[in-house]
Design a protein around this motif. Structure first.
Motif: not given
Length: 337
Positions: A40-47, A185-190, A76-77, A68-72
């Protein structure tokens, strides 16, 4: 007067984010597959991140790949999986109000990282919010899930840390809040994607109800809401933003009462009222902390930030830096069956 009017408008627009997040738990437990917090977290963040990245068409450069990776990861992540874990393991209203301790986290971190000395008003407002949370959680009927409570607290701490670091780091010159939101959002989703696959296995089968729920979470609840949130962090203080967090459990309580037939005890209602009342005081306290943080430098805040950026040999961040306070409390919803 014009400046005050613009600030009030900005505060209202930023407040739409936690109001939207107030529906997260209800959507999670009523529309989505059960026991899939990582997916659910993945579907919320990455798209949402990929959509915003396509709109912004700007990628990080230099040190901003790491930032960006740290903040993501923080905003998010880590935040999303912990948020949904708490949503699945305890009633949404309880988990949501735990997020009201966010202002205390942000006040402390702002003092350490931003040099903003907490005012008495900010501390009192934060303590009142925390006391309200304790009334809701400790007086709740029935046993509370310890893992759910810990997940809710950890999600708030993660988001609060990300908020203060976003404010500290600002944005690269010429980069707007849309791109910054997309990067996180992208970094967190990944970050979530491999964890979801390893821990939860293949994605579940989705019916029309679940697809609609995920679309709502990704677009309105995440892409739009986080853009408003990070935009607000860039112009308001971290303390002001995080004190908007109690609007999330307030919305959650209203959703739970009006749509899900949930009830709250008088003690819980009193606790929520205390936490929400701290929101107004927190807005005023945040302005005071910002002015205190500027004292002693002889420069306006924007000039101080630029000077610090030059001293560290990094591109000078914009004066309107930011990130999430989500003090982000989450929302009310029925416990999954």
């Amino acid at each position: 007067m014009a400046t005050a009017s613009r600030r009030s408008t900005l505060t209202v627009l930023t407040a739409l984010a936690p109001i939207s997040w107030g529906s997260t738990y209800a959507v999670t437990t009523e529309f989505l597959p059960p026991d899939r917090p990582l997916f659910t977290g993945l579907m919320r963040a990455l798209p949402a991140g990929l959509v915003l990245l396509a709109l912004a068409r700007v990628l990080p450069r230099g040190i901003w790949w790491a930032k960006a990776a740290v903040l993501g990861a923080l905003n998010i992540g880590a935040f999303f999986p912990l948020l949904f874990l708490s949503a699945y393991r305890m009633p949404g209203g309880m988990a949501a109000v735990v997020g009201s301790v966010g202002p205390l986290f942000v006040i402390g971190l702002s003092a350490l990282l931003l040099g903003q000395r907490p005012t008495a008003r900010a501390l009192v407002a934060g303590i009142v919010a925390a006391f309200g949370v304790s009334l809701v959680v400790l007086k709740a009927a029935g046993a509370l899930d310890s893992v759910g409570v810990l997940a809710a607290v950890a999600s708030t701490a993660s988001m609060s840390t990300g908020t203060v670091l976003t404010k500290k780091w600002g944005r690269p010159e010429g980069v707007g809040p849309l791109a910054l939101t997309a990067w996180q959002l992208t970094a967190g989703g990944l970050l979530i994607a491999p964890l979801a696959l390893l821990v939860e296995g293949a994605p579940p089968a989705l019916d029309g109800r679940a697809i609609g729920g995920y679309l709502y979470l990704a677009l309105a609840n995440t892409a739009l809401a986080y853009w408003l949130w990070f935009r607000g962090i860039g112009r308001l203080t971290a303390t002001q933003v995080t004190f908007l967090g109690p609007l999330s459990p307030l919305t959650a309580a209203i959703v739970g009462w009006s749509a899900l037939g949930q009830a709250l005890t008088p003690v819980q209602l009193a606790g929520m009222a205390l936490a929400f009342g701290a929101t107004v005081a927190g807005q005023l306290a945040g302005r005071r902390m910002a002015s205190v943080g500027r004292m002693g430098t002889g420069l306006p805040l924007a000039a101080s930030v630029r000077a610090a950026g030059r001293a560290s040999a990094e591109p000078a961040p914009r004066a309107t830096a930011e990130p999430a306070a989500r003090a982000t409390a989450a929302p009310v919803a029925r416990q999954p069956k």
